[in-house]
Design a protein around this motif. Structure first.
Motif: not given
Length: 381
Positions: A99-102, A118-123, A338-345, A347-350
């Motif tokens: 849930d990192a900043y978009g 490369t990267n991995a996104a985890v909790d 956030p869904s459409e503003m700060t984290h729009a980038s 959207k549609g990902t995990d």
């Protein structure tokens, strides 16, 4: 000087030696006269390399985060980019929060991904998941936000630092939400702290900037080289404004935190609200950890609505004091979808943000006025 507020006011802020002015002057200069070829005065040559106003801010930032080195950049993302490019090489790996900043994820995944990172996104609040994701010998950076943006998750900085170090990686903590007044990641084992100084550090929504603070000399040399070679330095005016903001950080964060707690408590009793994400609430899963590693709980509150996306959008577009705008951490209250503003980038990902979520940056207005504004907005549902 051991007191935070004393350091905030006096670190890097010696009176001007020529006039005695208690506020150091703004050095709005791009270049500096030399006493002969190579004869620099106090090391100043060209504005991309050094500037007295920026130097003052960097001394102030280092003092407040308990670090040895600080670098002031033109934005938070410029600071992150220089940090990663200075420390990593193609083929290296980053573990970051799911849930990192978009903007951070976009930089790491889409920009630096083309460079071979490369990267991995985890909790990141799940210590076992973090340990499993850190591949010994390959992961070079573990990237942590706590509280996270915008889900307000709390992660154990000391435990995450240990997991990173056990795998030969370094821990970078984005301390933007907490600010150095509320949280000191370096003292808890982090190797590097990053900030969007645009937010609470500047505090007045009038200066974009970023910062990197650390203790390691070799890493600092690499980051300093990248900053000079690439040139994403903070301009003198922005540095001066950020310094001014830092001097009142402690009193502002006390007020932000108190008002955010009041807003969070009010919101959790509203019928339209599904959940309130604020670590100051006892029911928050990270409450005890936040209480242990933070001085207070900060000014950011996220809220989800039972009415889904439509309800969130309606509330966001119905407030009057809470301005619908990007960013956070200023004296004025802001509302963000956030869904459409700060984290729009993302959207549609995990990493996508729930569509029924709003993020509130609780400002310094009277709390009665802020709650009245939220009450009339929720009344539109």
């Amino acid at each position: 000087m051991t007191s935070f507020s004393t350091r905030a006011i006096h670190a890097g802020q010696a009176p001007d030696p020529t006039t005695g002015a208690v506020i150091p002057p703004l050095y709005q200069s791009t270049t500096y006269a030399q006493d002969g070829i190579g004869g620099l005065r106090n090391g100043y040559e060209y504005g991309r390399g050094t500037n007295p106003t920026r130097d003052s801010l960097q001394e102030q930032l280092a003092a407040l985060e308990g670090g040895k080195h600080a670098f002031s950049f033109s934005s938070g993302l410029a600071a992150e980019d220089a940090l990663i490019r200075g420390l990593l090489a193609p083929g290296d790996h980053i573990v970051l929060g799911n849930d990192a900043y978009g903007g951070t994820y976009r930089l790491i995944n889409k920009v630096l991904g083309k460079w071979g990172i490369t990267n991995a996104a985890v909790d990141m609040s799940d210590a076992a998941a973090v340990a499993a994701a850190v591949a010994a010998g390959n992961t070079k950076i573990v990237w942590l936000e706590t509280p996270s943006n915008p889900l307000m998750k709390i992660s154990d900085i000391a435990a995450t630092a240990q997991a990173a170090h056990d795998a030969g990686a370094i821990l970078v903590v984005d301390n933007t939400f907490a600010s150095p007044y509320l949280q000191q990641p370096l003292s808890l084992g982090a190797d590097v702290v990053v900030h969007s100084t645009t937010k609470y550090i500047g505090g007045h929504s009038d200066a974009v900037g970023g910062a990197v603070i650390l203790n390691d000399d070799a890493m600092a040399e690499e980051i300093g080289f990248i900053q000079f070679a690439v040139g994403a330095v903070s301009a003198p005016m922005e540095a001066w404004l950020t310094t001014r903001g830092l001097k009142t950080l402690a009193v502002r964060m006390d007020r932000h935190s108190a008002s955010a707690m009041a807003v969070a408590k009010w919101l959790r009793n509203q019928p339209a609200v599904e959940s309130v994400l604020y670590p100051g609430l006892e029911e928050h899963p990270g409450h005890d950890l936040a209480k242990a590693q933070m001085k207070d709980f900060g000014g950011m509150v996220s809220v989800t609505f039972k009415g889904g996306e439509a309800a969130a959008r309606k509330v966001a577009e119905s407030t009057r004091l809470f301005l619908l705008a990007e960013s956070l951490g200023g004296v004025e209250s802001l509302m963000n979808y956030p869904s459409e503003m700060t984290h729009a980038s993302v959207k549609g990902t995990d990493l996508a943000v729930p569509e029924n979520l709003l993020r509130l940056s609780v400002g310094l207005e009277d709390i009665e006025d802020l709650i009245a504004d939220l009450e009339q907005a929720l009344g539109q549902l």
